[in-house]
Design a protein around this motif. Sequence first.
Motif, short mmCIF file in Angstrom:
data_model
loop_
_atom_site.label_atom_id
_atom_site.label_comp_id
_atom_site.label_asym_id
_atom_site.label_seq_id
_atom_site.Cartn_x
_atom_site.Cartn_y
_atom_site.Cartn_z
N UNK A 1 -7.05 -1.50 -6.01
CA UNK A 1 -6.08 -0.41 -5.86
C UNK A 1 -4.69 -0.87 -6.30
N UNK A 2 -3.93 0.06 -6.82
CA UNK A 2 -2.56 -0.22 -7.25
C UNK A 2 -1.58 0.47 -6.29
N UNK B 1 -3.64 -9.90 4.97
CA UNK B 1 -2.66 -8.81 4.86
C UNK B 1 -1.41 -9.25 4.13
N UNK B 2 -1.07 -8.54 3.05
CA UNK B 2 0.07 -8.89 2.23
C UNK B 2 1.26 -7.98 2.42
N UNK B 3 1.48 -7.49 3.65
CA UNK B 3 2.70 -6.78 3.99
C UNK B 3 3.67 -7.73 4.68
N UNK B 4 4.70 -7.16 5.31
CA UNK B 4 5.74 -8.01 5.90
C UNK B 4 5.21 -8.96 6.96
N UNK C 1 2.55 -5.70 -0.69
CA UNK C 1 3.41 -4.58 -0.32
C UNK C 1 2.79 -3.22 -0.54
N UNK C 2 1.45 -3.16 -0.66
CA UNK C 2 0.78 -1.89 -0.93
C UNK C 2 0.97 -0.88 0.21
N UNK D 1 9.93 -2.82 -1.29
CA UNK D 1 8.89 -3.47 -2.09
C UNK D 1 9.44 -4.71 -2.77
N UNK D 2 10.69 -4.65 -3.23
CA UNK D 2 11.27 -5.84 -3.87
C UNK D 2 11.49 -6.96 -2.86
N UNK D 3 11.77 -6.62 -1.60
CA UNK D 3 11.84 -7.66 -0.58
C UNK D 3 10.48 -8.34 -0.41
N UNK D 4 9.41 -7.54 -0.33
CA UNK D 4 8.06 -8.10 -0.19
C UNK D 4 7.71 -8.98 -1.38
N UNK D 5 7.99 -8.51 -2.58
CA UNK D 5 7.67 -9.30 -3.78
C UNK D 5 8.47 -10.59 -3.82
#
Length: 424
Positions: free
Chosen positions: A1-2, A33-36, A61-62, A183-187
């Motif tokens: 998923x994107x 999990x790739x969120x905050x 950050x999805x 999203x830029x913070x997560x990246x």
Amino acid sequence: MQHVNSYYAASANQHAPWPQLTDDIRCDVCVVGGGYTGLSTALFLVEAGFDVVLLEASRIGYGASGRNGGQIVNSYSRDIGVIESRYGQDTARMLGSMMFEGGDIIRSRIEQYQIDCDFRPGGIFAALNKRQLEELSAQKADWERYGHQDLELLDAGQVREEIDTQAYEGALLDHRGGHIHPLNLALGEAEAIRKLGGRIFEQSAAVDIKHGDPATVVTEKGRVEASFVVLAGNAYLGNLEPKLAAKAMPCGSQVITTEPLSEAQASRLLPNNYCVEDCNYLLDYFRLSGDRRLIYGGGVVYGAREPEDIERLVRPKLLNTFPQLKGVKIDYRWSGNFLLTLSRLPQFGRLEPNVYYMQGYSGHGVTCTHLAGRLLSEVLKGQAERFDAFARLPHLPFFGGRRFQVPFSAMGAAYYSLRDKLGV
């Protein structure tokens, strides 16, 4: 998923995708999990010298971390006065001492790792009636008791100098709040993890966890054997661990973003570029983006159903606040899920001695997720006192179980929304 078709995805910093896990590997800590929550945990751990693997089911950050309103809001979804009355002074002192730490962590991350995420300081809690203004005055006193002195109470005239609307009776200005491109913070945090030696895999959903010492996290094409596992999927964890799914309910929030405003328009709407949220139970929130768009969100869909027409739901709220924007074009509209708990306090704990979870920020996830990562890193370094202050909180099930949690929650929300409208 994107990533969903949001303003954040369209304006994200250039970044290469991370690989999919296709091997059997070993590490000290596997974060799911790739969120905050996952990113904060992984970053604190790699900084401490742990060998960390982070698994993300889709893209970094999805979920909510890449879709939220972008506001750095201090404290928890339940404020300290409620915590004191329900859980006692000892618990309140522990949680109160951490209320403002998440925002400090975000600011330090941005500075330390030079993360380009449009950070702007200052956030406003806006009162729609005298009752809410009185509650903000009490909140100011409570926060000051716990060491936060960077607060200003604004009357109706002063708030109109900060927000070009007649909607509010007054406000509380939090100079330790602020806003970011989420999203830029997560990246940026993911890139920091990579530079420090952490391994990140996207499109690598965990499909099973085999408990033991070590534990094994199984994905479609690989396996991770780890001394410790951290479950950080929050509203997007699914049924990987049914015990966690039963303790909280995913809810959807909707956001729209206007076309770029002129510099004159933007400076009239929010002269000092503060972010704003109102004090209703089902609150609205808004701010300006780095390219002068108005980002406006509000409303809750219980059970995380996707609304058919997001703009139809949110645009009237925007125009009620800013009628002068009638006719403005909406360029982006999207929804995202957060995880609601019955207590509206986050749920931290252990499923096994080496399997931890952190979830359920109930709409206050931007700051509290960053605190959660620090607390989990403290546990694995041998200091569990602060983590356990949260873990000891009762994790109450919703009334009627999963079948009735949505209708019962919607009924409760309707009651509080009526109180907001009546100002009682």
